[in-house]
Scaffold this active site. Sequence first.
Site, PDB file in Angstrom:
ATOM      1  N   CYS A 197     -28.753  -8.771  50.906  1.00  0.00           N
ATOM      2  CA  CYS A 197     -29.817  -9.683  50.479  1.00  0.00           C
ATOM      3  C   CYS A 197     -30.991  -9.669  51.434  1.00  0.00           C
ATOM      4  O   CYS A 197     -30.802  -9.662  52.648  1.00  0.00           O
ATOM      5  CB  CYS A 197     -29.323 -11.125  50.468  1.00  0.00           C
ATOM      6  SG  CYS A 197     -27.968 -11.383  49.386  1.00  0.00           S
ATOM      7  N   ARG A 231     -32.268 -12.055  37.251  1.00  0.00           N
ATOM      8  CA  ARG A 231     -31.728 -12.902  38.310  1.00  0.00           C
ATOM      9  C   ARG A 231     -32.837 -13.690  39.006  1.00  0.00           C
ATOM     10  O   ARG A 231     -32.612 -14.764  39.534  1.00  0.00           O
ATOM     11  CB  ARG A 231     -31.078 -11.957  39.332  1.00  0.00           C
ATOM     12  CG  ARG A 231     -29.898 -12.490  40.033  1.00  0.00           C
ATOM     13  CD  ARG A 231     -29.375 -11.449  40.997  1.00  0.00           C
ATOM     14  NE  ARG A 231     -29.196 -12.041  42.311  1.00  0.00           N
ATOM     15  CZ  ARG A 231     -28.285 -12.904  42.606  1.00  0.00           C
ATOM     16  NH1 ARG A 231     -27.422 -13.289  41.698  1.00  0.00           N
ATOM     17  NH2 ARG A 231     -28.205 -13.415  43.809  1.00  0.00           N
TER      18      ARG A 231
HETATM   19  P1  XMP Z   1     -21.804  -9.818  50.169  1.00  0.00           P
HETATM   20  O1  XMP Z   1     -22.173 -10.322  51.532  1.00  0.00           O
HETATM   21  O2  XMP Z   1     -20.423 -10.162  49.795  1.00  0.00           O
HETATM   22  O3  XMP Z   1     -22.770 -10.613  49.171  1.00  0.00           O
HETATM   23  O4  XMP Z   1     -22.114  -8.376  50.021  1.00  0.00           O
HETATM   24  C1  XMP Z   1     -22.657 -10.534  47.783  1.00  0.00           C
HETATM   25  C2  XMP Z   1     -23.586 -11.554  47.136  1.00  0.00           C
HETATM   26  O5  XMP Z   1     -24.956 -11.277  47.438  1.00  0.00           O
HETATM   27  C3  XMP Z   1     -25.780 -11.800  46.374  1.00  0.00           C
HETATM   28  N1  XMP Z   1     -26.676 -10.727  45.951  1.00  0.00           N
HETATM   29  C4  XMP Z   1     -27.967 -10.644  46.319  1.00  0.00           C
HETATM   30  N2  XMP Z   1     -28.740 -11.481  47.031  1.00  0.00           N
HETATM   31  N3  XMP Z   1     -30.559  -9.977  46.840  1.00  0.00           N
HETATM   32  C5  XMP Z   1     -30.057 -11.157  47.277  1.00  0.00           C
HETATM   33  O6  XMP Z   1     -30.788 -11.914  47.924  1.00  0.00           O
HETATM   34  C6  XMP Z   1     -29.832  -9.078  46.109  1.00  0.00           C
HETATM   35  O7  XMP Z   1     -30.315  -8.013  45.747  1.00  0.00           O
HETATM   36  C7  XMP Z   1     -28.475  -9.435  45.828  1.00  0.00           C
HETATM   37  N4  XMP Z   1     -27.501  -8.828  45.133  1.00  0.00           N
HETATM   38  C8  XMP Z   1     -26.400  -9.642  45.231  1.00  0.00           C
HETATM   39  C9  XMP Z   1     -24.855 -12.237  45.261  1.00  0.00           C
HETATM   40  O8  XMP Z   1     -24.776 -13.638  45.328  1.00  0.00           O
HETATM   41  C10 XMP Z   1     -23.550 -11.556  45.630  1.00  0.00           C
HETATM   42  O9  XMP Z   1     -22.412 -12.205  45.106  1.00  0.00           O
END
Ligand code: XMP
Length: 493
Positions: free
Chosen positions: A312, A408
């Site tokens: 993120c 999203r």
């Molecule tokens: P982890 O740390 O487990 O996080 O890899 C997964 C979660 O990250 C969120 N997610 C995003 N957040 N930009 C964001 O700010 C993105 O492109 C993105 N893609 C996923 C989402 O909540 C996921 O479960």
Amino acid sequence: DGFAADRLFNQGFSYTYDDVIFLPHFIDFPTDAVDLRTNLTRNLSLSLPIVSSPMDTVTESSMAVSMASLGGIGILHYNNTPSEQSSLIRSVKSRRLPFITDLPPSVSPSDQISSADDFGSSPCVLVTAESGRLLGFVARSDWEARSDARDAPAKDLMRPSPPSVTASCDFERTAEFLAREALDFVPTVDDDGVVVDLVTKGDVERVRRHPRLGVPPTVGEDGRFLVGAAVGTREEDKRRLEELVKAGADVVVLDSSQGNSIYQIEMIKHVKRTYPGLDVIGGNVVTAYQAENLIQAGVDGLRVGMGSGSICTTQEVCAVGRGQATAVYKVASIAARSGVPVIADGGIGNSGHIVKALVLGASTVMMGSFLAGSHEAPGVYEFRDGSRVKKYRGMGSLEAMKKGSDARYLGDTSKLKVAQGVVGAVADKGSTLNFIPYTMHAVKQGFQDLGASSLKSAHDLLRSSVLRLEVRSGAAQVEGGVHGLVKYEKKLF
Ligand code: XMP
């Protein structure tokens, strides 16, 4: 000694998991006495507090089957067409065991099998009636042994009335049947004789090699795995949802980086009105104010986290978000009053982070990077700099948004796309069926150190200030990790 959570999290700082540490409490039970049963939503319970994230490099049918077979649940991503997402649901529902191999192809009795490629990776081709009822199968070995096989109709090559087991048979009974009948594979069929799955000797050996936690899988009354599906909050998502419900989705997740919006409140009300039996998870939220709005709208579960995910960049791009430990504690404190379970989403990098998320009030953790790179994650392995890796990308990355996941990032119909995530890769971790049991055993050890034999007991001990915490200084964090070695091998099991 130490601080009560309420005091620690009310000092104006945003803390994440690594910032805080629990002080040990008193142990009066063995590790195995720790019970991690929990609720994903108001009405959906799980044996293990683990959820796979709706991301297109994390959750498709193999991951969802694996999560449910372990006792957690998978949430299918929606960076695809409604019919593609529905067929992922049907694929999960068609499985009884966590197999990676695809179902064998089917042909009608008059069809020919003209090439070895028609078998795919399967040891047989099924021969079925128009109704889908199994009539027989053509074994690859039989097909290869016949010189006229290419021109013969399948009915001339098939073994008719093949042995099969009913789909309600559990793993052990199916494995016993294979051994007793000395078969290499056996189809499982439903009450109408339609093939549900194919169990091979190799599958049985593979499943037997994995460690087991001995907790029940996440299945419905019909014995089929439960599965969740993510959707957005646009008008077209209502039509998508209709298809997903028809395909058998058991819970729906409204996927947004900032969930406290008029769009989401409208969608929650729509789901509750249209599908009274379906639980809806809202989010993402990180404050009590956001959570209260969604709770009032009727949400059955809350997803917590903004910018905490490993891929993120929301906090950097938009200057909005919160440290994940603070976010989980604050939202869970409010949600608990209304009996709404909280999912701690993002930022899980090790079993200690899972312990922290759960003890701070979450009922489950949602993981992306922790599960990416596993056998069950979508995509193929590649070699990069000498390591075997699989791609892992944020759903707000430019690459994913090009496929359509920009929904999203709410109500943005502009042609200007700004990334809130990145594309990366994660090293091969093997099967989730192998590393999740070890991870969850480590989580149980953490609970034991805190004297908490269940999630409820941990939440009670935290809220009554019996469990104490501290913030770790930078040096204390370094001390808490491996340090002082020139080189080390990081192997946990
Ligand atoms: P982890 O740390 O487990 O996080 O890899 C997964 C979660 O990250 C969120 N997610 C995003 N957040 N930009 C964001 O700010 C993105 O492109 C993105 N893609 C996923 C989402 O909540 C996921 O479960």
